[in-house]
Design an enzyme around this catalytic site. Structure first.
Site, PDB file in Angstrom:
ATOM      1  N   LYS A  55      26.731  -7.825 -15.048  1.00 54.34           N
ATOM      2  CA  LYS A  55      27.173  -6.746 -15.956  1.00 54.34           C
ATOM      3  C   LYS A  55      28.266  -5.885 -15.329  1.00 54.34           C
ATOM      4  O   LYS A  55      28.206  -4.671 -15.378  1.00 54.34           O
ATOM      5  CB  LYS A  55      25.968  -5.919 -16.422  1.00 54.34           C
ATOM      6  CG  LYS A  55      24.916  -6.776 -17.148  1.00 54.34           C
ATOM      7  CD  LYS A  55      23.799  -6.000 -17.773  1.00 54.34           C
ATOM      8  CE  LYS A  55      22.828  -6.871 -18.546  1.00 54.34           C
ATOM      9  NZ  LYS A  55      21.993  -7.775 -17.718  1.00 54.34           N
ATOM     10  N   ARG A  56      29.264  -6.539 -14.754  1.00 57.94           N
ATOM     11  CA  ARG A  56      30.353  -5.842 -14.102  1.00 57.94           C
ATOM     12  C   ARG A  56      31.439  -5.435 -15.103  1.00 57.94           C
ATOM     13  O   ARG A  56      31.419  -5.854 -16.257  1.00 57.94           O
ATOM     14  CB  ARG A  56      30.963  -6.737 -13.013  1.00 57.94           C
ATOM     15  CG  ARG A  56      30.003  -7.128 -11.901  1.00 57.94           C
ATOM     16  CD  ARG A  56      29.509  -5.924 -11.126  1.00 57.94           C
ATOM     17  NE  ARG A  56      28.893  -6.318  -9.872  1.00 57.94           N
ATOM     18  CZ  ARG A  56      27.575  -6.458  -9.648  1.00 57.94           C
ATOM     19  NH1 ARG A  56      26.723  -6.230 -10.611  1.00 57.94           N
ATOM     20  NH2 ARG A  56      27.131  -6.815  -8.455  1.00 57.94           N
TER      21      ARG A  56
END
Lengths: 275, 275
Positions: free
Chosen positions: A96-97
């Site tokens: 979830k960057r």
């Protein structure tokens, strides 16, 4: 891996199951803790017991970062083991960057090139230039959060933004980005009633669907509207499979749980291909 | 560290400068590459030369993850060095994390407890239950993305959602979350014209402001509306300071650049305290 290769694997294995490798040392069997690298040993046993029942594995990076350098070593060993022993398996770094352009490029390089994942999950809040650096990698997928499985999804994602819910804006806007063919989307199984609308916007994209099992999502409901002509679904289960038992039979117990889901999926795939 | 301690440090040093430790091995001086741990050696030299001119350091985790286990070791050594040698310094893990509840807890534990950072940046897209696990840590801050400095901020953040721009919804909604007193917000310096509106919504919160320098934001414009009675601003500069020179004088050159900004800040603080 290309989308076509993923679809081929799904048809061959009659499964679109993804297993989440979210390893918590407080939850794994006591005897595994005596191993030199308990997280990798646990993953290896789970993978060896379930690889024929699923098409993908998804380690959530939080569970590895939580153990610092030791955790990163376990993650590196896990992805290396998968790529060497089961190269047909699709791998997802659930990270979830998302950051400004030059920083997103660093993340993309880390997950795609250095670690060798097929895909990585990203957050959409920072928009186009935070995601396009990931999309630039050929034969890699960027899996963007659209409508997540948690309660907090209702805080912003389902709010109406210029006439349309935010998650729909995210889906539509992202289709205009460069190399958007490399996008997949996260849509939670707990939001099954939204799948028809989502398929209208992204008919051809793969959807990664967490939330079946521990979080309460229903597989049948998801498939009813989520399946497309390329199958287009990866159903993830983490805790429901990997923690099926915390005794010496944990890998077999995980395989049994995975088999249950795979069989349910096989029935769905058979009836889908007859349509 | 508490907000009060941070404000005290700012008043004592006459600086609210934060230095971004975004270390790219392609950009640091050639001679540093011969060191055993070039990233840490570079950081140590920068920190020793600038710690009296700034109140905070902000390593962006992407730049460390990009180097795998070696990078994580450098990050661990950097935060340990800061906490031991300069305990008065405020530390920010610029990680932009956010996940479902149990996973966010893992991230919070990793950054606050294991690594020992004072704060961590998070993304708001997944809502309340993705952020509250971070807020549960006492004397730690959670710095949430509100209005970022990049072009992609206009894709979603500034769109109108139920009568109000998304970033304003994010600010307002987050104030209702448990332990919201532990929140700070990221607001890009490139969006200076928005600061007055933001201060209306969060008059007392600290704002972490990237985008001064390389990204083109103007310090005076930001301070005009951004300062509050506790000062309430942390201005970040990364590339503009740490890459001021790529010769043997790099640390001194960085200190010179930091000094320029600190002096500009000192003038602003003096005139602010007279108001």
């Amino acid at each position: 891996m290309t989308t076509e290769q993923l679809t081929e694997q799904i048809k061959k294995k009659k499964s679109f199951l993804c297993i989440g490798l979210d390893v918590d040392l407080n939850k794994i069997p006591q005897h595994v803790l005596d191993e030199e690298d308990p997280i990798f040993s646990f993953n290896k046993a789970i993978i060896d017991a379930t690889h024929h029942l699923c098409v993908a594995y998804k380690p959530n990076t939080a569970f590895y970062e939580a153990y610092g350098i030791k955790g990163w070593k376990s993650l590196e060993k896990t992805i290396k083991y998968l790529n060497e022993k089961y190269p047909e398996i699709y791998t997802i770094a659930d990270a979830k960057r998302g950051d400004i352009g030059n920083t997103s490029s660093m993340y993309a390089k880390a997950f795609f090139e250095d670690l060798g994942f097929d895909s990585v999950t990203v957050a959409p809040y920072m928009g186009k230039d935070s995601v396009e650096p990931f999309l630039a990698f050929e034969h890699k997928h960027t899996i963007m959060l659209a409508l997540t499985s948690n309660e907090g999804a209702f805080d912003f994602q389902t709010k109406t933004i210029e006439g349309k819910e935010l998650y729909k804006q995210v889906l539509e806007t992202s289709k205009t980005w460069k190399n958007s063919k490399n996008l997949m989307y996260v849509v939670g199984a707990t939001k099954a009633e939204y799948f028809a609308d989502i398929r209208n916007i992204v008919p051809d994209s793969f959807l990664l669907v967490p939330g079946v099992g521990a979080q309460g999502g229903n597989l049948q409901d998801v498939c009813k509207y989520g399946l497309n002509k390329h199958v287009g679904l990866l159903i993830n289960s983490s805790r429901g499979i990997i923690y099926a038992s915390n005794q010496t039979d944990f890998a077999q117990a995980a395989a049994n749980k995975a088999k249950e889901l795979q069989q349910e999926i096989e029935v769905i795939l058979n009836s889908h291909s007859e349509e």
